[in-house]
Structure formats: structure tokens, C-alpha cells
Design an enzyme around this catalytic site. Sequence first.
Site, PDB file in Angstrom:
ATOM      1  N   LYS A 201      26.131  74.468  33.450  1.00 40.90           N
ATOM      2  CA  LYS A 201      26.458  73.039  33.319  1.00 40.90           C
ATOM      3  C   LYS A 201      25.600  72.266  34.325  1.00 40.90           C
ATOM      4  O   LYS A 201      25.888  72.248  35.515  1.00 40.90           O
ATOM      5  CB  LYS A 201      27.951  72.816  33.613  1.00 40.90           C
ATOM      6  CG  LYS A 201      28.586  71.630  32.907  1.00 40.90           C
ATOM      7  CD  LYS A 201      27.957  70.270  33.172  1.00 40.90           C
ATOM      8  CE  LYS A 201      28.541  69.606  34.403  1.00 40.90           C
ATOM      9  NZ  LYS A 201      27.910  68.274  34.676  1.00 40.90           N
ATOM     10  N   GLY A 253      27.160  71.757  45.041  1.00 42.48           N
ATOM     11  CA  GLY A 253      27.412  70.320  44.950  1.00 42.48           C
ATOM     12  C   GLY A 253      28.196  69.860  46.155  1.00 42.48           C
ATOM     13  O   GLY A 253      28.089  70.451  47.236  1.00 42.48           O
ATOM     14  N   SER A 254      28.992  68.832  45.947  1.00 41.66           N
ATOM     15  CA  SER A 254      29.708  68.232  47.069  1.00 41.66           C
ATOM     16  C   SER A 254      30.900  69.090  47.492  1.00 41.66           C
ATOM     17  O   SER A 254      31.486  69.802  46.679  1.00 41.66           O
ATOM     18  CB  SER A 254      30.186  66.837  46.678  1.00 41.66           C
ATOM     19  OG  SER A 254      31.062  66.926  45.568  1.00 41.66           O
ATOM     20  N   THR A 255      31.271  68.971  48.749  1.00 43.76           N
ATOM     21  CA  THR A 255      32.439  69.684  49.270  1.00 43.76           C
ATOM     22  C   THR A 255      33.701  69.211  48.547  1.00 43.76           C
ATOM     23  O   THR A 255      34.589  70.006  48.224  1.00 43.76           O
ATOM     24  CB  THR A 255      32.523  69.480  50.793  1.00 43.76           C
ATOM     25  OG1 THR A 255      31.396  70.145  51.384  1.00 43.76           O
ATOM     26  CG2 THR A 255      33.802  70.058  51.381  1.00 43.76           C
ATOM     27  N   GLU A 256      33.735  67.924  48.222  1.00 42.97           N
ATOM     28  CA  GLU A 256      34.892  67.360  47.508  1.00 42.97           C
ATOM     29  C   GLU A 256      35.103  68.059  46.161  1.00 42.97           C
ATOM     30  O   GLU A 256      36.211  68.508  45.846  1.00 42.97           O
ATOM     31  CB  GLU A 256      34.600  65.872  47.303  1.00 42.97           C
ATOM     32  CG  GLU A 256      35.717  65.072  46.721  1.00 42.97           C
ATOM     33  CD  GLU A 256      35.205  63.690  46.260  1.00 42.97           C
ATOM     34  OE1 GLU A 256      34.096  63.280  46.682  1.00 42.97           O
ATOM     35  OE2 GLU A 256      35.921  63.067  45.473  1.00 42.97           O
ATOM     36  N   GLY A 258      33.796  70.922  45.288  1.00 43.68           N
ATOM     37  CA  GLY A 258      34.015  72.342  45.591  1.00 43.68           C
ATOM     38  C   GLY A 258      35.500  72.652  45.742  1.00 43.68           C
ATOM     39  O   GLY A 258      36.003  73.660  45.222  1.00 43.68           O
ATOM     40  N   GLU A 275      28.349  76.536  47.225  1.00 33.17           N
ATOM     41  CA  GLU A 275      27.310  76.093  48.154  1.00 33.17           C
ATOM     42  C   GLU A 275      27.461  74.587  48.233  1.00 33.17           C
ATOM     43  O   GLU A 275      27.160  73.882  47.267  1.00 33.17           O
ATOM     44  CB  GLU A 275      25.936  76.530  47.623  1.00 33.17           C
ATOM     45  CG  GLU A 275      24.890  76.580  48.706  1.00 33.17           C
ATOM     46  CD  GLU A 275      24.166  75.271  48.830  1.00 33.17           C
ATOM     47  OE1 GLU A 275      24.565  74.478  49.720  1.00 33.17           O
ATOM     48  OE2 GLU A 275      23.253  75.020  48.059  1.00 33.17           O
ATOM     49  N   CYS A 309      20.965  69.591  50.632  1.00 35.79           N
ATOM     50  CA  CYS A 309      22.206  69.992  51.304  1.00 35.79           C
ATOM     51  C   CYS A 309      21.911  70.456  52.728  1.00 35.79           C
ATOM     52  O   CYS A 309      22.740  70.335  53.602  1.00 35.79           O
ATOM     53  CB  CYS A 309      22.906  71.076  50.499  1.00 35.79           C
ATOM     54  SG  CYS A 309      21.798  72.382  49.996  1.00 35.79           S
ATOM     55  N   GLU A 406      27.805  63.297  55.196  1.00 32.40           N
ATOM     56  CA  GLU A 406      26.581  63.613  54.459  1.00 32.40           C
ATOM     57  C   GLU A 406      26.135  62.361  53.696  1.00 32.40           C
ATOM     58  O   GLU A 406      26.863  61.859  52.855  1.00 32.40           O
ATOM     59  CB  GLU A 406      26.854  64.759  53.487  1.00 32.40           C
ATOM     60  CG  GLU A 406      25.629  65.194  52.726  1.00 32.40           C
ATOM     61  CD  GLU A 406      25.864  66.444  51.888  1.00 32.40           C
ATOM     62  OE1 GLU A 406      26.816  66.448  51.081  1.00 32.40           O
ATOM     63  OE2 GLU A 406      25.096  67.409  52.039  1.00 32.40           O
TER      64      GLU A 406
HETATM   65  P1  NAP Z   1      29.097  66.605  42.575  1.00 28.41           P
HETATM   66  O1  NAP Z   1      30.033  65.655  41.960  1.00 28.41           O
HETATM   67  O2  NAP Z   1      29.628  67.644  43.491  1.00 28.41           O
HETATM   68  O3  NAP Z   1      28.305  67.285  41.354  1.00 28.41           O
HETATM   69  C1  NAP Z   1      27.846  68.599  41.287  1.00 28.41           C
HETATM   70  C2  NAP Z   1      28.121  69.195  39.916  1.00 28.41           C
HETATM   71  O4  NAP Z   1      29.535  69.328  39.708  1.00 28.41           O
HETATM   72  C3  NAP Z   1      27.628  68.348  38.759  1.00 28.41           C
HETATM   73  O5  NAP Z   1      27.171  69.193  37.731  1.00 28.41           O
HETATM   74  C4  NAP Z   1      28.880  67.615  38.349  1.00 28.41           C
HETATM   75  O6  NAP Z   1      28.843  67.109  37.069  1.00 28.41           O
HETATM   76  C5  NAP Z   1      29.907  68.690  38.488  1.00 28.41           C
HETATM   77  N1  NAP Z   1      31.279  68.206  38.599  1.00 28.41           N
HETATM   78  C6  NAP Z   1      31.733  66.959  38.903  1.00 28.41           C
HETATM   79  N2  NAP Z   1      33.072  66.939  38.930  1.00 28.41           N
HETATM   80  C7  NAP Z   1      33.497  68.187  38.657  1.00 28.41           C
HETATM   81  C8  NAP Z   1      34.778  68.812  38.558  1.00 28.41           C
HETATM   82  N3  NAP Z   1      35.903  68.149  38.778  1.00 28.41           N
HETATM   83  N4  NAP Z   1      34.821  70.126  38.268  1.00 28.41           N
HETATM   84  C9  NAP Z   1      33.702  70.832  38.078  1.00 28.41           C
HETATM   85  N5  NAP Z   1      32.465  70.308  38.147  1.00 28.41           N
HETATM   86  C10 NAP Z   1      32.358  68.998  38.438  1.00 28.41           C
HETATM   87  O7  NAP Z   1      27.963  65.842  43.321  1.00 28.41           O
HETATM   88  P2  NAP Z   1      27.496  64.355  43.010  1.00 28.41           P
HETATM   89  O8  NAP Z   1      28.655  63.462  42.692  1.00 28.41           O
HETATM   90  O9  NAP Z   1      26.416  64.416  42.057  1.00 28.41           O
HETATM   91  O10 NAP Z   1      26.975  63.934  44.441  1.00 28.41           O
HETATM   92  C11 NAP Z   1      27.925  63.469  45.396  1.00 28.41           C
HETATM   93  C12 NAP Z   1      27.564  63.921  46.766  1.00 28.41           C
HETATM   94  O11 NAP Z   1      27.580  65.342  46.824  1.00 28.41           O
HETATM   95  C13 NAP Z   1      26.170  63.568  47.212  1.00 28.41           C
HETATM   96  O12 NAP Z   1      26.092  62.279  47.695  1.00 28.41           O
HETATM   97  C14 NAP Z   1      25.928  64.590  48.253  1.00 28.41           C
HETATM   98  O13 NAP Z   1      26.496  64.190  49.472  1.00 28.41           O
HETATM   99  C15 NAP Z   1      26.647  65.805  47.733  1.00 28.41           C
HETATM  100  N6  NAP Z   1      25.755  66.766  47.044  1.00 28.41           N
HETATM  101  C16 NAP Z   1      25.528  67.927  47.646  1.00 28.41           C
HETATM  102  C17 NAP Z   1      24.690  68.838  47.044  1.00 28.41           C
HETATM  103  C18 NAP Z   1      24.379  70.152  47.668  1.00 28.41           C
HETATM  104  O14 NAP Z   1      23.384  70.773  47.301  1.00 28.41           O
HETATM  105  N7  NAP Z   1      25.193  70.646  48.574  1.00 28.41           N
HETATM  106  C19 NAP Z   1      24.093  68.548  45.827  1.00 28.41           C
HETATM  107  C20 NAP Z   1      24.377  67.333  45.205  1.00 28.41           C
HETATM  108  C21 NAP Z   1      25.223  66.462  45.837  1.00 28.41           C
HETATM  109  P3  NAP Z   1      28.399  65.572  36.887  1.00 28.41           P
HETATM  110  O15 NAP Z   1      27.006  65.492  37.387  1.00 28.41           O
HETATM  111  O16 NAP Z   1      28.463  65.353  35.445  1.00 28.41           O
HETATM  112  O17 NAP Z   1      29.360  64.751  37.669  1.00 28.41           O
END
Ligand code: NAP
Length: 502
Positions: A201, A253-256, A258, A275, A309, A406
Amino acid sequence: MTATIEPSQAELLPSVRNFLSGTKRFLVGGQWVESASGETFETIDPATGQVLTTVARGGAEDVDRAVRAARTAFDEGPWATMKPNERERLIWRVGDILSERAEEFGQLEALDNGKSAGIAAAVDVAWSADIFRYFAGWATKIEGSTVNVSMPFVPGGQFHAYTLREPVGVCGLIVPWNFPLLMAAFKLAPALAAGNTVILKPAEQTPLTAILLGEVFEEAGFPPGVVNIVTGYGDAGAALSAHDDVDKIAFTGSTEVGKKIVDAARGNLKKVSLELGGKSANVVFADADFDAAVTGSLNAWLFNHGQCCVAGTRMFVEDSIFDDFTAAVADAAGQVKIGPGLDPTTQLGPLVSQEQFDKVTGYLAAGLADGARALTGGKRWGDTGFYVEPTVFVDVKPEFSIVEEEIFGPVVAALPFNAEEGVAKAANSSIYGLAAGIWTKDLSKAHLTARQLKAGSVWINQYNGFDTAMPFGGYKQSGWGRELGATAIDLYTQTKAVNIAL
Ligand code: NAP
Ligand code: MG
């Protein structure tokens, strides 16, 4: 910061232009399908804010179809009986095709994400190819062991005991938008080498290279259902995480989010590896090679526009060189060439989306309102596209949001430290623990500081010192498990203990 000329889409490879024409479908059970709902979504070029193309929007029903396809391929398909060296050849082929099509993948990644096409081809695509080849090699090297058991409750008995390393099963792979292809490769390659089937995904902001990668898996000759790709929003990721027939979720992705995945995994106690975010410390001692530390420290928070990240966004500088060092970093940051990813001279592209742009400019405003001083940058760049000036903040306090949270943009907070008092306590005062940098010519100081820092990766006299063979993952709230290297195989296998009474 120099202005740049808008590159024309005419510079695109014909294959990329062709790929962008028409709505993109996703891959389920070897078929390119529309979503069950018929819904689509638009993906945007962050350099212009213009729509690139439309993509099928998968939801829970599509995820369920993909999970069933992956289950069938795992239990009954040719995948289950395929020899490790046959899997090896298929996975290796993916690496080779990626190398052959590096420019095409680089352009598509640049358009969808905003990063430089040249950097994408040289780093994201080339490294992804390397990852597929590295893990192709692992397919034939996954071993159990024989165990010399004592069985004290069976006096005089004879036994033959051994372990098997088996795939976990159906794996859901959820990846972010900052390195769309690369984060997919981090997960796909070891998962497939270990014999799992997968549902990928991608992030809603950057679905395109995942779709193109689906074509590569077909071209390489993977049996249907082994690799399924469902494009969509967070609800598709949530459905995958909660699905009772998924055996494992690997997430970046985000800790939230995660934490949401951990909650969703409760139902069937599926395995989870994570991660997550970071707020990494980059520590510069006064005895460092000054120029190398300036260049490396700039790269630490600026690479990929700060959307990393591991970004070294808390720059701890020894007090005796603090003013000179931060001035030099600010000066170098001010000379970075900003522009669209398709311009080959671009060093810093736009942020990925309006949402990230709003988030990062919000942090800039908060930092200034808190009393931080921007040595350079501090605002948006230009008036179209999601560009932000590289920003170096000084006069910061540990409790400022720009120091604690972050940001995921080209922003660094510089903090002085005193060598007598040490830097570890301040550097470790974060909920995250993903990576750290150390700059010094003193070998003992380097090693001792590396031991003190609570981070999954420590880079000395360099930053972003990644290698496919090195484990990567986080301490504290930066995650669970280690990707890459031999440790990635642990994430995608489980151990069976077999004991035979002879
Ligand atoms: P995110 O919401 O954590 O998205 C990462 C992935 O998870 C995307 O494929 C997303 O899909 C999916 N996702 C969203 N909600 C989900 C849920 N409830 N259950 C399962 N999967 C879900 O990250 P973001 O909103 O794009 O970015 C937000 C913040 O996260 C950034 O500002 C940054 O601080 C952090 N971030 C960290 C990393 C890292 O490598 N550690 C990478 C990206 C972002 P959708 O894209 O369709 O929402
Ligand atoms: Mg996009």
C-alpha cells in the site's frame, strides 16, 4: 538562492509520458483492476500543484480481494513450491530491470514526490536495485539449525531436533511518500526472499512508482498473487492492518499511525515491524574537520528536502565553535539551488504536498514566535509550488516545538553544548531514537559518544551512512525491528522447532 526555469514536461521520456496518460489501475491476483467502488484520486506534481494523473482508490473491499489473492498464492500457488534459487532469480531480475529503467523510475519519482530526478535515479532507484539483488542472494541462505537436545525427562532417549525458518505468510507492506520506491524495496525484497506473499500500500501522495514496479514484477515473471498492490488512502492501510488473514504488517511512516497499526493488529495478533519518526541528533565537536562537518551536517537535515526519518535536525555544536559553525552551515544552506525535480541543476525541490507545506511553514512561524532566530531562511520560497527556504534556527530552547517535534522539512535547530558537561543527556532527550551523527577527529571520543547515544544508527564523520547489509531501525518511539541486512530476514520468517524421538 537562485531562481530556476520551469522545465517542460516535453523533457519527459516517452515511456513516462505514456505512463501518465489515463487512469492507473492497481494489481490484484495478477490483474490490473479498478477499485470495487470505481473511485479514483488525483496525484499532484508538487513543483506546480498540477494534477499528474488519476489513480484507482482502493478501499477495504479491494484490500480483502488482494489479501485473498495473496493467501491463495501463498498456500496453493506455484510460489509455495518454488525452490529458493528460483525465487532468487526472480528477485534478482527485478533489480536488473530497475537498473535498466532507472531514468524512467527517477523521472516518475521526481514528478510525484518533487525530488530531483537525477538524485532519484542515482540514489532511490539504484539503491532499490541493490536491495533486490542483496535479498535475492538471501533466498538461498535462510537456514535453520540442528540442536543437541538433552531432554532430561526422557532418560536414555535418543532424539533428532532441528529448526526450520519459514515465511510468516501474507504480509501487508505500508510505505510513506518520502522515498516511495525505496521504502517499498526495503520491505518487498526481504519479504519475497523469505517466501512470503505481499500486499503493498503506497502513500496517497506518491502512488506512481509502486504501480510501475508492479509492471516490473510482471515482467520479471512473478506468479500472480505473489505481489499485490493496492493504491489508496489511509483507510486502505487501516483495512490491511486490521485484516484477520494478514499475518504481518511492515510499516514506515509517522509514529502516530504506527501506534494505530499496533492497535489494529490486536485482533489476530499479527506480527508488526515499524520504522517511525525521528528527531536525530547530529553532534559536532570542536576538533572535527570543520569543512567536512559543515557539508555533512547540511546534508544531514537537507537531503530529500528534510523529508527523511533520519534527518539530523537537532544540530549540537560544541560551544567554542558554535557561532562560526552555524554561520558556515547557514551560508552553505543559502547557496543551495532550489527548483523543480526535473531541472538537473536542482539541489532542493518542493515539499511533497500542500499539507506538508502548511505543516512546515507552521513550524517556521512557531519557531520565530517562540523567539528562535533564523540565520538563513524562515519562510516559503517563490509563490508557486510547495517550496520552503532551507532554515537554520539558533537561540532555541529544548522545549520549543522546532526542537522537540519532527518537522519533515528543510529546517534545523542548532544547540550549543559544553564538552565538560557532555552532550549525551541533551542528545538523548527525545521520544525518538532513530539515528545520530558524530563529527570529531578523536577516535576514542567518537566511539565513546557512539555508545552513549540512544539511536539505531550512528554515523561518524559522515551522515546517512546507509548500506543494504547494515541493520536499520529505531530505539524508543522510532520503531520496532531492524530492516535491511540479515536482521530483515528475521522480520519475515518464523522459527519452527522440530523434535523427533529416534
Ligand atoms: P503517515 O500518515 O504515517 O503515512 C504513512 C503510510 O501509512 C501511508 O501509506 C498512509 O496512507 C498510511 N496510513 C495512514 N493512515 C493509516 C492507518 N490508520 N492505518 C494504516 N495505514 C495508514 O504519514 P504522513 O501523514 O504521510 O506524514 C505525516 C508525518 O509523518 C510527516 O510529517 C512526518 O513527520 C512523518 N513521516 C515519517 C516518515 C518516516 O520515514 N519515518 C515517512 C513519512 C512521514 P496515506 O498516504 O493514504 O495516508
Ligand atoms: Mg504526488
